[in-house]
Design a protein around this motif. Sequence first.
Motif, short mmCIF file in Angstrom:
data_model
loop_
_atom_site.label_atom_id
_atom_site.label_comp_id
_atom_site.label_asym_id
_atom_site.label_seq_id
_atom_site.Cartn_x
_atom_site.Cartn_y
_atom_site.Cartn_z
N SER A 161 -3.41 18.64 -11.34
CA SER A 161 -4.22 20.16 -11.16
C SER A 161 -3.45 20.97 -10.34
N PHE A 162 -3.17 22.28 -10.83
CA PHE A 162 -2.57 22.99 -10.16
C PHE A 162 -2.89 23.45 -8.55
N GLU A 163 -4.27 23.46 -8.50
CA GLU A 163 -4.83 23.77 -7.09
C GLU A 163 -4.77 22.44 -6.40
N GLU A 164 -5.36 21.14 -6.93
CA GLU A 164 -5.34 20.16 -5.82
C GLU A 164 -3.86 19.27 -5.63
N ASP A 165 -3.40 19.28 -6.94
CA ASP A 165 -2.18 18.20 -7.10
C ASP A 165 -0.77 18.97 -6.74
N LEU A 166 -0.73 20.29 -7.26
CA LEU A 166 0.38 21.22 -7.05
C LEU A 166 0.43 22.15 -5.77
N THR A 198 -5.29 22.27 -15.18
CA THR A 198 -3.91 21.41 -15.10
C THR A 198 -2.96 22.14 -15.97
N VAL A 199 -1.76 21.37 -15.51
CA VAL A 199 -0.50 21.45 -16.43
C VAL A 199 -0.87 21.51 -17.79
N GLU A 200 -1.42 20.40 -18.34
CA GLU A 200 -1.80 20.15 -19.92
C GLU A 200 -2.76 21.56 -20.25
N ASP A 201 -3.56 21.89 -19.53
CA ASP A 201 -4.12 23.09 -20.15
C ASP A 201 -3.42 24.44 -20.41
N LEU A 202 -2.39 24.38 -19.47
CA LEU A 202 -1.38 25.74 -19.48
C LEU A 202 -0.52 25.33 -20.70
#
Length: 82
Positions: free
Chosen positions: A32-37, A69-73
């Motif tokens: 997830s962009f916010e939580e993980d990155l 998430t990265v996948e979404d993008l």
Amino acid sequence: GRNQCMITQKDIIAAIADHLGLSPQDIDRQASFEEDLNLSSIEISDLISFLNQKFDVYLPNEDLNDIKTVEDLVMLIEDNLI
């Protein structure tokens, strides 16, 4: 657009990694962009405008709220390349 049929998910991941100063193998597609990155919403929108320019795509703003998430993008860019 230019070479759009040649753009793969790998290219998109590589561009995301490049923009974030990571190597592509460090990018977890489920991250997830916010939580993980740890990206702020401003950083996420910077990333998206970078990708828009790089791949010559336009991601509509209403779609951006769905990107968690990265996948979404990756999927969204891929859908917009066609």
